[in-house]
Design an enzyme around this catalytic site. Structure first.
Site, PDB file in Angstrom:
ATOM      1  N   GLU A  98     -10.689   9.133   6.648  1.00 49.69           N
ATOM      2  CA  GLU A  98      -9.671   8.744   5.656  1.00 49.69           C
ATOM      3  C   GLU A  98      -8.310   8.693   6.329  1.00 49.69           C
ATOM      4  O   GLU A  98      -8.082   9.350   7.345  1.00 49.69           O
ATOM      5  CB  GLU A  98      -9.613   9.792   4.542  1.00 49.69           C
ATOM      6  CG  GLU A  98     -10.391   9.454   3.285  1.00 49.69           C
ATOM      7  CD  GLU A  98      -9.742   8.355   2.441  1.00 49.69           C
ATOM      8  OE1 GLU A  98      -8.909   7.596   2.960  1.00 49.69           O
ATOM      9  OE2 GLU A  98     -10.075   8.269   1.252  1.00 49.69           O
ATOM     10  N   ASP A  99      -7.402   7.950   5.733  1.00 53.16           N
ATOM     11  CA  ASP A  99      -6.028   7.962   6.235  1.00 53.16           C
ATOM     12  C   ASP A  99      -5.238   9.095   5.581  1.00 53.16           C
ATOM     13  O   ASP A  99      -4.461   9.774   6.223  1.00 53.16           O
ATOM     14  CB  ASP A  99      -5.338   6.612   5.999  1.00 53.16           C
ATOM     15  CG  ASP A  99      -5.530   6.112   4.584  1.00 53.16           C
ATOM     16  OD1 ASP A  99      -6.600   6.348   3.995  1.00 53.16           O
ATOM     17  OD2 ASP A  99      -4.599   5.491   4.034  1.00 53.16           O
ATOM     18  N   ASP A 102      -4.770  12.866  -1.037  1.00 53.53           N
ATOM     19  CA  ASP A 102      -3.718  13.349  -1.949  1.00 53.53           C
ATOM     20  C   ASP A 102      -4.360  14.173  -3.055  1.00 53.53           C
ATOM     21  O   ASP A 102      -4.591  15.355  -2.912  1.00 53.53           O
ATOM     22  CB  ASP A 102      -2.969  12.166  -2.571  1.00 53.53           C
ATOM     23  CG  ASP A 102      -1.915  11.571  -1.666  1.00 53.53           C
ATOM     24  OD1 ASP A 102      -1.377  12.298  -0.822  1.00 53.53           O
ATOM     25  OD2 ASP A 102      -1.614  10.394  -1.817  1.00 53.53           O
ATOM     26  N   PHE A 153       5.904   9.016  -0.885  1.00 53.43           N
ATOM     27  CA  PHE A 153       4.863   8.020  -0.610  1.00 53.43           C
ATOM     28  C   PHE A 153       4.969   7.546   0.832  1.00 53.43           C
ATOM     29  O   PHE A 153       6.051   7.179   1.297  1.00 53.43           O
ATOM     30  CB  PHE A 153       5.057   6.848  -1.575  1.00 53.43           C
ATOM     31  CG  PHE A 153       3.855   5.968  -1.662  1.00 53.43           C
ATOM     32  CD1 PHE A 153       2.783   6.318  -2.484  1.00 53.43           C
ATOM     33  CD2 PHE A 153       3.777   4.794  -0.936  1.00 53.43           C
ATOM     34  CE1 PHE A 153       1.659   5.501  -2.560  1.00 53.43           C
ATOM     35  CE2 PHE A 153       2.662   3.978  -1.010  1.00 53.43           C
ATOM     36  CZ  PHE A 153       1.599   4.332  -1.828  1.00 53.43           C
ATOM     37  N   ARG A 166       1.069  -2.173   6.272  1.00 49.41           N
ATOM     38  CA  ARG A 166      -0.108  -1.587   6.932  1.00 49.41           C
ATOM     39  C   ARG A 166      -0.035  -1.676   8.455  1.00 49.41           C
ATOM     40  O   ARG A 166      -0.585  -0.847   9.165  1.00 49.41           O
ATOM     41  CB  ARG A 166      -1.391  -2.288   6.471  1.00 49.41           C
ATOM     42  CG  ARG A 166      -1.773  -2.014   5.024  1.00 49.41           C
ATOM     43  CD  ARG A 166      -3.233  -2.380   4.797  1.00 49.41           C
ATOM     44  NE  ARG A 166      -3.582  -2.518   3.383  1.00 49.41           N
ATOM     45  CZ  ARG A 166      -3.988  -1.542   2.601  1.00 49.41           C
ATOM     46  NH1 ARG A 166      -4.072  -0.314   3.078  1.00 49.41           N
ATOM     47  NH2 ARG A 166      -4.296  -1.753   1.335  1.00 49.41           N
TER      48      ARG A 166
HETATM   49  C1  PRP Z   1      -5.499   5.704  -0.611  1.00 50.20           C
HETATM   50  C2  PRP Z   1      -6.024   6.435   0.623  1.00 50.20           C
HETATM   51  C3  PRP Z   1      -7.125   7.275   0.079  1.00 50.20           C
HETATM   52  C4  PRP Z   1      -6.666   7.586  -1.329  1.00 50.20           C
HETATM   53  C5  PRP Z   1      -6.112   8.969  -1.365  1.00 50.20           C
HETATM   54  O1  PRP Z   1      -6.284   4.574  -0.841  1.00 50.20           O
HETATM   55  O2  PRP Z   1      -6.491   5.537   1.582  1.00 50.20           O
HETATM   56  O3  PRP Z   1      -8.366   6.611   0.066  1.00 50.20           O
HETATM   57  O4  PRP Z   1      -5.641   6.640  -1.671  1.00 50.20           O
HETATM   58  O5  PRP Z   1      -5.631   9.266  -2.647  1.00 50.20           O
HETATM   59  P1  PRP Z   1      -6.288  10.349  -3.594  1.00 50.20           P
HETATM   60  O6  PRP Z   1      -6.615  11.548  -2.771  1.00 50.20           O
HETATM   61  O7  PRP Z   1      -5.183  10.612  -4.592  1.00 50.20           O
HETATM   62  O8  PRP Z   1      -7.499   9.738  -4.241  1.00 50.20           O
HETATM   63  P2  PRP Z   1      -5.879   3.412  -1.848  1.00 50.20           P
HETATM   64  O9  PRP Z   1      -6.613   3.616  -3.139  1.00 50.20           O
HETATM   65  O10 PRP Z   1      -4.392   3.304  -1.933  1.00 50.20           O
HETATM   66  O11 PRP Z   1      -6.504   2.127  -1.176  1.00 50.20           O
HETATM   67  P3  PRP Z   1      -6.259   1.501   0.275  1.00 50.20           P
HETATM   68  O12 PRP Z   1      -6.832   2.488   1.281  1.00 50.20           O
HETATM   69  O13 PRP Z   1      -7.021   0.235   0.250  1.00 50.20           O
HETATM   70  O14 PRP Z   1      -4.792   1.281   0.477  1.00 50.20           O
END
Ligand code: PRP
Length: 175
Positions: A98-99, A102, A153, A166
């Site tokens: 994961e990146d 949260d 953010f 990105r």
């Molecule tokens: C982001 C990130 C995680 C998630 C974390 O993805 O890459 O997957 O949110 O948030 P959380 O712990 O509150 O669930 P996003 O839904 O923004 O999609 P993306 O990776 O395509 O930008």
């Protein structure tokens, strides 16, 4: 409306060092194994490609994608699978990449859906972890950076705001 500004918080160099450190830990833990790295699209695509090359060991790669519905910068808790993985992970060692974690809603959903496919093990590697935002109790096994609760953010190095930013090489706080 005020224009958005970008405040640098993690440099390209710091990211490189963190990726190296994570890779050496993971390499040690998965010695003689062939883990499957499962990248959670889209945010993890750059981190996964750097991590995989730094690992420089036998491994497999697949991707999944889940969407959580809410506003652009807040997760609603309602998560849906958008893209399934393509290989069988039954009996294999899975490392979810994961990146950022949260609230934990996305990761919690992904862990449950992967567990149903009966892998031998599942661990989590996230470039960034924001434990102060956690709503669901999920544990990150390998975290590159733990962000303070006052960090807002973040974008760059794969992470977006409305699909922008990105491709930035450093990580910024969006203000
Ligand atoms: C982001 C990130 C995680 C998630 C974390 O993805 O890459 O997957 O949110 O948030 P959380 O712990 O509150 O669930 P996003 O839904 O923004 O999609 P993306 O990776 O395509 O930008």
């Amino acid at each position: 409306m005020q224009a958005l500004s970008l405040k640098p918080i993690i440099s390209k160099n710091e990211i490189e060092n963190a990726v190296q450190k994570l890779a050496s830990e993971i390499k040690k833990d998965y010695a003689d194994k062939c883990p499957v790295l499962i990248g959670v699209l889209k945010g993890s695509f750059i981190f996964l490609s750097d991590l995989a090359r730094e690992l420089n060991m036998p491994l497999k790669i697949d991707f999944t994608r889940a969407c959580s519905y809410g506003s652009k910068d807040y997760s609603s808790g309602s998560v849906e699978l958008v893209k399934d993985i393509e290989m069988s992970i039954k009996g294999l060692d899975v490392l979810v990449v994961e990146d950022i974690v949260d609230t934990g809603y996305t990761l919690n959903f992904i862990i449950k859906y992967l567990e149903a496919k009966k892998p031998f093990s599942i661990k989590i590697c996230s470039l960034m972890d924001k434990p102060s935002k956690r709503v669901v109790d999920v544990k990150v096994d390998y975290a590159g950076f733990t962000l303070d609760k006052d960090v807002g953010f973040v974008v760059g190095y794969g992470l977006d705001y409305d699909e922008e930013y990105r491709s930035l090489q450093d990580i910024y706080e969006l203000r």
